[in-house]
Design an enzyme around this catalytic site. Structure first.
Site, mmCIF file in Angstrom:
data_model
loop_
_atom_site.group_PDB
_atom_site.id
_atom_site.type_symbol
_atom_site.label_atom_id
_atom_site.label_comp_id
_atom_site.label_asym_id
_atom_site.label_seq_id
_atom_site.Cartn_x
_atom_site.Cartn_y
_atom_site.Cartn_z
ATOM 1 N N ASP A 152 6.604 33.894 26.651
ATOM 2 C CA ASP A 152 6.604 33.067 25.645
ATOM 3 C C ASP A 152 7.883 32.525 25.009
ATOM 4 O O ASP A 152 8.820 32.675 25.581
ATOM 5 C CB ASP A 152 6.159 33.999 24.328
ATOM 6 C CG ASP A 152 5.531 33.238 22.999
ATOM 7 O OD1 ASP A 152 5.238 32.012 22.896
ATOM 8 O OD2 ASP A 152 5.679 33.931 21.978
ATOM 9 N N LYS A 194 -1.933 30.783 13.939
ATOM 10 C CA LYS A 194 -2.249 32.037 13.234
ATOM 11 C C LYS A 194 -3.011 31.720 12.019
ATOM 12 O O LYS A 194 -3.722 32.808 11.548
ATOM 13 C CB LYS A 194 -0.961 32.766 13.145
ATOM 14 C CG LYS A 194 -0.112 33.317 14.334
ATOM 15 C CD LYS A 194 1.024 33.652 13.933
ATOM 16 C CE LYS A 194 1.657 34.407 15.460
ATOM 17 N NZ LYS A 194 1.916 33.602 16.651
ATOM 18 N N SER A 246 2.011 28.774 17.736
ATOM 19 C CA SER A 246 1.828 29.859 16.542
ATOM 20 C C SER A 246 1.279 28.947 15.276
ATOM 21 O O SER A 246 0.915 29.951 14.290
ATOM 22 C CB SER A 246 3.041 30.353 16.264
ATOM 23 O OG SER A 246 3.382 31.565 17.615
#
Length: 518
Positions: free
Chosen positions: A481, A65, A62
């Site tokens: 996830d 992002k 992540s």
């Protein structure tokens, strides 16, 4: 600030293998654009005896992002440029559709799509393809709060951003990242690899020293919300790029890290793929990343031009390590919380009827409690007879009610104590029209089990545990996830005759999914 206490910082880093036990990792500290510390240890592959190095690439998950948002700002401009495209993408919505800026700031109110894969029957180690992601996201019709009013982590926000960027530019996100971000930042080996099954340069491990470390199996395709693979040296280059461009009013990181607000003007904790934190009065910007077998975290303190990076190929607490490294670099001593003895009146389960969220509290010893509310347990310090707090949550108890506040989320909830026994008449099949998915509940030998069924398959059976009258908990500790959604809260509804008519299913990542009994 004075010079960094390098011996203290080095001592902390050299103790990481003992304090964060796992196969291997890599860390760095950068100040004023120069490398203060760069260190790797352990193995990238235990079976092959392949050593971990600063050049070893790992999924940054992540942390990707912010790079998706960087492409948006650099190639397209302000998020509002894509609002019309988002309206076409989320064409099942009536009122209350979020804007693209809400997606960038995790204020969309959309339920997390990885959490929703659980409700749609996905197997934790199953294959998840791009068309399945669009199938799931495009069927959404509602949000779990009004856009712009609260913060809720949602990977789907950035998956949608990636689709909109590719549609608008006519180019792949991989090419745009390579040209517009990685090349200018001299991130020489960074690359978008959306299919997690294709990455084999380093092995991620699940497990621990009690159960052993096993190679993690991942077969999901992700884009925008994650997918970049990079080495420690690549991430150092990103921090150096941030420092080089710090005085540019239109610099990419300055735009990414600018303060954000909620619709009511309250400061928001997140913007353009970056989390905002504070330590010792200093503002930090950064992000963590997780996938089965992997954990990473980066923090940047613009005021002092210091960055810390932690990358693990196991499921250790990289966020904790990166923050402690930052505190050591800034010369901030460890906090010494003042704790009071726990009053047994805290312990038990508490329900917020409006959201269907449940707070579970149990004694953790030493003036602390373990709280389960979000994706994982929090340790709360009890500061008074009726007050407790963690880094994320503040609790104030008033008899059979707890006032829960999460300032960063702009969230204030009244939690009511659950009293009494749960009735066992909940077995049956339930249907979510929005997800076109079913929940099956069965009773076996007096125990209740549940399974999810949908376009992604049929899940295993999961045990349910009663929390109170018509409130049950269904823990899911492994999903596609990481981290997993945690405990699903099931709040059942009855008609005037006392018959079950439906159930509201939710967790922090995906609240208020309505099912009707078939």
């Amino acid at each position: 600030m004075p010079n960094i206490d390098l011996p203290t910082l080095e001592a902390f880093v050299h103790a990481i293998p003992q304090n964060y036990k796992g196969p291997g990792g890599a860390v760095a500290v950068v100040r004023n654009g120069e490398i203060v510390l760069r260190h790797a240890w352990g193995f990238a592959d235990l079976a092959a005896r392949k050593a971990m190095t600063p050049e070893t690439r790992m999924p940054i998950c992540s942390v990707s992002k912010q790079f998706t948002c960087a492409v948006l700002l650099d190639c397209i401009g302000e998020p509002e440029m894509l609002d019309s495209a988002l309206a076409a993408y989320l064409d099942q919505f009536g009122d209350g559709r979020p804007a693209v800026r809400d997606l960038c700031n995790n204020q969309s109110g959309l339920r997390d799509y990885w959490a929703l894969t659980v409700l749609c029957g996905a197997a934790p180690e199953g294959i998840f393809l791009p068309d399945q992601a669009q199938n799931l996201l495009r069927r959404l019709k509602t949000t779990h709060f009004a856009p712009g009013t609260h913060y809720s982590y949602c990977n789907g926000n950035f998956r949608i951003l990636a689709d909109l960027i590719e549609q608008h530019t006519g180019r792949s996100l991989a090419d745009l990242l390579a040209e517009r971000i990685f090349a200018p930042a001299a991130m020489k080996t960074a690359e978008l690899i959306p299919d997690t099954a294709l990455f084999n340069e380093c092995t991620g491990y699940e497990g621990d020293t009690v159960h052993g470390f096993l190679p993690a199996i991942n077969r999901i395709h992700w884009l925008g919300d994650a997918g970049i693979c990079a080495s420690l040296d690549d991430m150092i280059a990103w921090e150096q790029f941030i420092d080089r461009t710090r005085h540019d009013e239109n610099g990419l990181y300055r735009r990414l890290s600018s303060p954000q607000t909620f619709a009511d003007g309250a400061p928001a904790p997140y913007g353009f793929g970056l989390k905002f934190e504070e330590t010792g009065g200093k503002r930090l910007t950064g992000h963590g990343g997780a996938l089965r077998g992997w954990r990473c975290q980066r923090w940047h303190c613009a005021d002092e031009r210091i960055s810390t990076i932690v990358m693990f190929n196991f499921e250790g607490n990289a966020s904790d390590a990166a923050l402690k490294m930052m505190n050591a670099a800034l010369g901030i001593p460890p906090a010494k919380p003042v704790r009071a003895q726990a009053n047994p009146g805290w312990f038990g389960s508490w329900l917020n009827p409006e959201t269907g969220l449940v707070l579970s509290l149990e004694d953790a010893g030493g003036g602390r409690m373990k709280a389960r509310f979000g994706t994982g347990p929090e340790i709360m310090d009890i500061s008074g007879e009726n007050e407790a707090q963690s880094s994320m949550t503040t609790l104030r108890r008033d008899g059979d009610m707890i006032h829960l506040a999460r300032k960063d989320e702009n969230l204030h909830l009244a939690m009511h104590r659950l009293k009494g026994e749960a009735r066992q008449d909940i077995a049956g099949r339930y249907r979510s029209d929005e997800l076109e998915a079913d929940l099956l509940l069965v009773s076996e030998g007096g125990a209740i089990y549940g399974a999810f069924e949908g376009f992604l398959g049929k899940s295993d059976m999961y045990p349910l545990y009663a929390a109170g009258p018509d409130v049950w908990l269904l823990p899911v500790q492994r999903s596609m996830d990481a981290p997993s959604p945690g405990e699903w809260k099931l709040v059942f509804h009855r008609d005037a005759a006392g018959r079950i008519t439906g159930v509201t299913v939710g967790c922090w990542l995906a609240r208020g999914v309505e099912y009707k009994r078939l």
